[in-house]
Design an enzyme around this catalytic site. Structure first.
Site, short mmCIF file in Angstrom:
data_model
loop_
_atom_site.label_atom_id
_atom_site.label_comp_id
_atom_site.label_asym_id
_atom_site.label_seq_id
_atom_site.Cartn_x
_atom_site.Cartn_y
_atom_site.Cartn_z
N ASP A 123 1.01 -0.72 -0.25
CA ASP A 123 0.17 -0.09 -0.17
C ASP A 123 0.96 1.59 0.02
OD1 ASP A 123 -2.35 2.23 0.82
OD2 ASP A 123 -3.50 -0.48 0.99
N HIS A 162 -4.92 4.67 4.36
CA HIS A 162 -4.67 3.73 3.62
C HIS A 162 -4.71 2.70 4.06
CE1 HIS A 162 -5.87 1.71 -0.50
NE2 HIS A 162 -7.06 2.82 -0.52
N SER A 357 -10.51 -0.27 -3.46
CA SER A 357 -9.87 -0.30 -2.22
C SER A 357 -10.23 -0.84 -1.20
CB SER A 357 -9.20 1.12 -1.58
OG SER A 357 -7.99 1.17 -1.83
#
Length: 663
Positions: A123, A162, A357
């Site tokens: 990521d 994230h 995602s």
């Protein structure tokens, strides 16, 4: 001038340090093919970083990262003088994909949590390993190991928002009940995306805690935050990145790479295959990975207070990137719930995000539990082609489209059906098999099925990497499939063909059942099968290619086979027991009757009845002496919990299985 020079020096230092990460030594148990591929990919990474360094030096006014306040993009490569940006794909999931039935306390009684499995998460930076959601089962440490400390997606602080959210979607333990991950006790290795390809080879071949699944919720957007569009040829093209992913998968047959499809669903551009489609970029066009779309299901408890949740409406999220690939392969592969998912973020907090995602880690965590379950029953993990074929085989059809399409792929993830198929295989009620087709060979399998439930057969294989698309050539429909296997079913002179995607420049995409020469997964569905004997064959076109031996040595292709249907009997000789067989009532309250026409010519007319739960545990076992032409016996399962069970019935050397639902 001095400030620009310092900026460039810092950039060079960053990229050099990033490259050092990928230079880690491979474990000694890595194959020679993996060592060779590792060095090849490392050279590619060095060349890519050099292109970026040179571009930034020559263009000091161009920023290495772009932000619109919602997500951040970062220069990943430079092609034909243009910067290519990578971006995170951001804009209650377990109930929709039915993973809750597999988890601790779920209706299947499996109590799976991901224990013993390690998943890799690449990521924008490291996840917050100290978040309470990542504590181990004894709260004495973290289940997240940070491999790359550098944040490359531009987040401030020490951790990526994230990456922490993605990792929580996979494996949060449920300190906050609304943030429970799919696999609450899985181990996670956290990487940034700078040197992902070489690190993937290292991680899957690690001497300790090797990964078997990885999640990649990032990619190359069609239009970046500057408003610059990719050239049209990029979309749907089989690029170097796609080939690299296929090569990594081919060399490591247990390893499944899960990737988000992208969030360009509402983006328009000119020059694609068809308006509103053809939006997958770079590695999303690989053959051997599992690419996930973002669905927005409506789930309700039916009946109320029952704890049973069903999908009442299933639509694709408008932001989810559509396929297919330029050679008309069915991509994305699957859809999962990625809309409004609550999960962990840094500083021990929580947030709700949407996008592919989120649908990708929802899938990755679900796959962890399926591998854990298969390992419990067999002592080994499934090949990646088996796992991919299984979840595509058991997916829920898009409500509005029968068969595959370029939005949902093969359908919506249904982890419960996948787990049930694993157990049904254990009890000879379905087929999950890992096989090999030799050059010039034919695989044949004969079985019997009853009318009623849909009959479905799937093959899936990890294909050789194909030829890279030519830069600048848009919509090249040349197949990238190397080893083209063919699946057929035949009954009483009728041949049934697999699904394939059809395309018209004027009307767009549809599907049909015919010869499929582009996909490395083939699915045959018979909605209303008739009872009787079926013959399944697997053959191949052309000459099989491999990565062992010389070019003229005999080659072969491994493939996975999944078959489900009504009362499958694996071998026609066993079918005698099925004459007038009935198990009723079904569902029942624990008392049911078995009745069938008996074979009195058998040496042994004793009838044996066994009942198993979905963990393979025997909950009932009895033998009955039979002297009548019709066997009929009522079974009482006293105090048994509600759920799904398998009833195995045998008379002499004849046997069959029935699914039984206890309410």
């Amino acid at each position: 001038m001095r400030k620009s020079l310092q900026y460039c020096i810092l950039l060079i230092a960053f990229f050099v340090s990033s490259n050092i990460v990928s230079s880690q030594e491979l474990s000694s148990n890595a194959s020679e093919a993996n060592k060779e591929l590792f060095n090849e990919l490392k050279q590619q990474e060095n060349e890519r970083l050099e292109r970026v360094n040179t571009f930034l030096l020559n263009n000091p006014n161009i920023k290495k990262s772009l932000s619109d306040g919602n997500h951040i993009e970062y220069i990943y490569d430079v092609i034909d003088g243009k910067p290519i940006y990578r971006s995170t794909y951001n804009l209650s999931a377990g109930r929709a994909t039915k993973i809750n039935h597999l988890q601790v306390g779920g209706s299947l009684g499996l109590n799976l949590d991901g224990s013993g499995v390690t998943v890799g998460v690449w990521d924008g930076g490291p996840a917050q390993a100290s978040h309470p959601e990542f504590a181990n089962s004894t709260d004495t440490g973290s289940r997240v190991t940070i491999i790359d400390n550098a944040i490359v997606d531009g987040d401030s602080g020490s951790f990526s928002f994230h990456a922490t959210h993605v990792s929580g979607t996979i494996g949060a333990k449920g300190v906050s009940a609304s943030a429970l991950g799919m696999a609450p006790n899985v181990n996670i290795k956290s990487y940034n995306w700078s040197n992902d390809e070489t690190e993937m080879i290292s991680a899957v071949n690690a001497a300790t805690d090797p990964i078997i699944i990885s999640n990649h919720s990032y990619g190359v957007p069609i239009v970046n935050n500057n408003g610059d569009y990719l050239d049209a040829w990029w979309m749907g093209a089989y690029t170097q990145d796609a080939r690299d992913i296929d090569n990594i998968a081919r060399n490591n047959p247990k390893y499944l790479i899960v990737a988000s499809a992208g969030n360009s669903g509402t983006t328009s551009y000119s020059g694609g295959l068809y308006a509103g489609y053809d939006k997958l970029t770079t590695d999303k066009n690989a053959k051997n990975s599992l690419v996930i779309a973002n669905a927005n299901p409506t789930v309700s408890e039916q009946p109320i207070f029952s704890g049973n949740y069903e999908i009442t409406n299933l639509v694709i999220n408008s932001g989810s990137s559509q396929g297919p690939t330029d050679d008309l392969r069915i991509k994305p592969d699957l859809a999962a719930d990625g809309t409004n998912l609550t999960s962990s973020i840094p500083t021990d907090a929580y947030a709700t995000y949407s996008g592919t995602s989120m649908s990708a880690p929802n899938t990755s965590g679900s796959l962890v539990l399926l591998q854990q379950y298969y390992h419990q029953l067999h002592g080994v993990y499934m090949n990646s082609s088996t796992l991919k074929g299984l979840v595509c085989h058991t997916a829920i059809d898009d409500i509005n489209v029968v068969g595959p399409d370029p939005k949902f792929g093969w359908g919506f993830l249904n982890a419960k059906a996948s787990a049930e198929t694993i157990l049904e295989d254990q009890n000879s009620q379905s087929v999950i098999d890992e096989l090999t087709l030799d050059e010039g060979g034919t695989y044949t399998f004969t079985f019997s099925a009853q009318a009623g439930e849909k009959l479905k057969a799937t093959i899936c294989w990890t294909d050789m990497p194909g030829n890279i698309a030519t830069n600048g050539v848009a919509n090249d429909q040349t197949p990238r499939l190397v080893n083209d296997l063919d699946l057929r079913l035949e009954k009483d002179g009728t041949t049934f063909f697999p699904w394939k995607l059809d395309y018209s420049a004027s009307t767009g995409f549809s599907n049909s059942k015919a010869d499929n020469s582009v996909d490395n997964i083939e699915v045959i569905e018979i909605d209303a099968p008739t009872a009787g004997s079926y013959t399944l064959t697997v053959t191949h076109k052309g000459t099989l290619q491999g990565n062992v031996g010389g070019p003229f040595d005999p080659q072969s292709q491994d493939f996975s086979l999944i078959i489900t249907g009504s009362n499958l009997t694996l071998g026609v000789d066993d079918n005698n027991l099925l004459e007038n067989l009935s198990v009723y009532p079904n569902p029942s309250n624990g008392e049911f009757t078995i009745s069938f026409q008996s074979n009195l010519n058998s040496v042994d007319n004793n009838v044996k009845v066994e009942v198993y739960d979905l963990r393979g545990r025997k909950v009932y076992n009895n033998s009955f002496i039979n002297s009548s032409s019709v066997f009929k016996e009522t079974i009482s399962l006293n105090g048994i919990k509600s759920g799904v069970y398998l009833v195995n019935i045998s008379e002499g050397n004849k046997s069959t299985s029935h699914k039984l639902i206890i309410e």
